[in-house]
Design an enzyme around this catalytic site. Structure first.
Site, PDB file in Angstrom:
ATOM      1  N   LYS A   1      46.680  66.178  34.486  1.00  0.00           N
ATOM      2  CA  LYS A   1      47.856  65.343  34.693  1.00  0.00           C
ATOM      3  C   LYS A   1      49.017  64.657  33.786  1.00  0.00           C
ATOM      4  CE  LYS A   1      46.827  63.064  38.200  1.00  0.00           C
ATOM      5  NZ  LYS A   1      47.770  62.154  39.355  1.00  0.00           N
TER       6      LYS A   1
ATOM      7  N   SER B   1      41.764  70.849  39.615  1.00  0.00           N
ATOM      8  CA  SER B   1      42.172  70.095  38.915  1.00  0.00           C
ATOM      9  C   SER B   1      41.644  68.681  38.446  1.00  0.00           C
ATOM     10  CB  SER B   1      42.829  69.700  40.073  1.00  0.00           C
ATOM     11  OG  SER B   1      42.095  68.567  40.594  1.00  0.00           O
TER      12      SER B   1
END
Length: 401
Positions: A53, A303
């Site tokens: 992110k 992720s």
């Protein structure tokens, strides 16, 4: 709708070079036989803030004017986007305010505050925190940083795709854990521009899968309910921009079960020595749930790795059960001295480890002179479970249904 170009993603890569880590590729040799060739994990769980992110958040905030940065930024997140925005804002000298659901994981909450953001807990689900963040932006003039549906966010996340092409130039399939679609949209934009033959696969938790319904409807569709351990990809509706990227560039959207998610977290921890949250392990869950379905070489993007230790303990137990590593059974044995000791001795001879045992004489299923023993055993896998149950039955112990 215009898609993010690979040139824009390359610009983001140059911008991010001194900010983000070039995360490693981990070779998953234990999955090669199943998938007929090399399988590698792109370890964004080892990225700064513990997820990809920061790439999109820094790109987006860097693109603001000086006047916009002076007003501060605001975001809503279950955790990973919050941390990315908090760190990016600190690096770029602007104030960050973050709204998180009331039951956001404590480690993610603490980390977001640790990066310098002002955190407010609001609502039971992410959508409620998101609405409050937008209202805050309207009241104060702070710039709202969307978690996925913005060109700069997608461009920043797309730098993961450029790294994959550089690290595994012969890649044939890329699997990406998917919530709102910012990561898979950016990765697909980068990879398809250079290697249109690469198969792009988005992976969602089946209990929080908005993309299959949206693609079938031809437009973003909102889910009425979601319940999954993968809170990081529990997004109720794709954005218009991410929907356009997924519908145009992604070859398949697959869903995975909660059992596969927990098995994937366990596999990463046990075999790769990597801490990965359930949302971050969705791509690995697809490798487990769809054996042989993907042309090799395969790259699965891990992720994120921000997981509450208490939740991790539950996931490990859930994963071991799903993988057949736990066996629960009930035995009916004669009620006489030494019966329990005999059962436990036999279990030990069979190579199983007793996790829990319950001894009861009170059951409508028992005759006079019988006792019920409930066992929870740790085993070596499904075949061992079957062998233990069969050997106990052959040893004269009645295995109850």
């Amino acid at each position: 709708m215009r898609l993010v170009s690979v040139d824009r993603i390359r610009q983001a890569q140059r911008l991010l070079e001194p900010v983000v880590r070039r995360t490693p590729m981990e070779h998953a040799r234990d999955l090669e036989e199943t998938h007929g060739g090399p399988v590698r994990f792109k370890c964004e769980n080892l990225q700064r803030t513990g997820s990809f992110k920061i790439r999109g958040a820094y790109t987006r905030i860097h693109g603001l004017t000086d006047e916009e940065r002076a007003r501060g930024v605001v975001a809503a997140s279950a955790g990973n986007h919050a941390q990315g925005v908090a760190l990016a804002a600190a690096l770029l000298g602007t104030k960050a305010t973050v709204f998180m659901p009331e039951r956001a994981p404590l480690p993610k909450l603490a980390a977001t505050k640790g990066y310098g953001a002002e955190v407010h807990l609001h609502g039971a689900v992410l959508e409620e925190a998101l609405a409050e963040a937008i209202a805050f932006a309207e009241r104060t003039g702070a710039v709202f940083i969307h978690p996925f549906d913005h060109e700069d966010i997608i461009a920043g996340q797309g730098t993961v795709g450029l790294e994959i092409l550089d690290q595994v130039p012969e890649v044939a399939t890329v699997l990406v854990s998917t919530g709102g679609g910012g990561l898979v949209g950016g990765v697909a934009s980068a990879i398809k521009a250079v290697r249109p033959d690469v198969r792009m696969v988005a992976v969602q938790a089946e209990a929080a899968a908005a993309f299959p319904l949206s693609l079938a409807a031809g437009a973003p569709v909102r889910l009425h309910s979601m319940q999954t351990m993968a809170d990081g990809i529990a997004v109720g509706q794709p954005g218009p921009l991410t929907y356009a990227h997924v519908s145009s560039l992604v070859d398949d959207v697959l869903t995975v079960s909660e059992e596969s998610l927990s098995r994937a977290v366990l596999l990463c921890l046990e075999r790769r020595k990597l801490v990965v949250e359930p949302a971050g392990a969705a791509a690995v869950a697809a490798l487990l749930e769809y054996p042989g379905a993907f042309p090799a070489p395969v790259v699965a993007v891990l992720s994120g790795g921000n997981v509450d230790p208490l939740l991790l303990m539950q996931i490990i137990q859930h994963g071991m059960t799903a993988a057949g590593r736990y066996l629960s059974l009930r035995l009916c044995v004669p009620d006489r001295p030494g019966s329990l000791a005999g059962v436990l001795s036999k279990v030990g001879e069979l190579g199983a480890n007793v996790v829990d045992v319950e001894h009861s004489r009170i059951s409508g299923r028992l005759a006079i002179g019988e006792v019920e023993i409930a066992l929870k055993l740790e085993t070596r896998g499904p075949e061992h479970c079957a062998d233990v149950a069969a050997e106990l039955q052959r040893g004269g112990y009645t295995v109850m249904p």
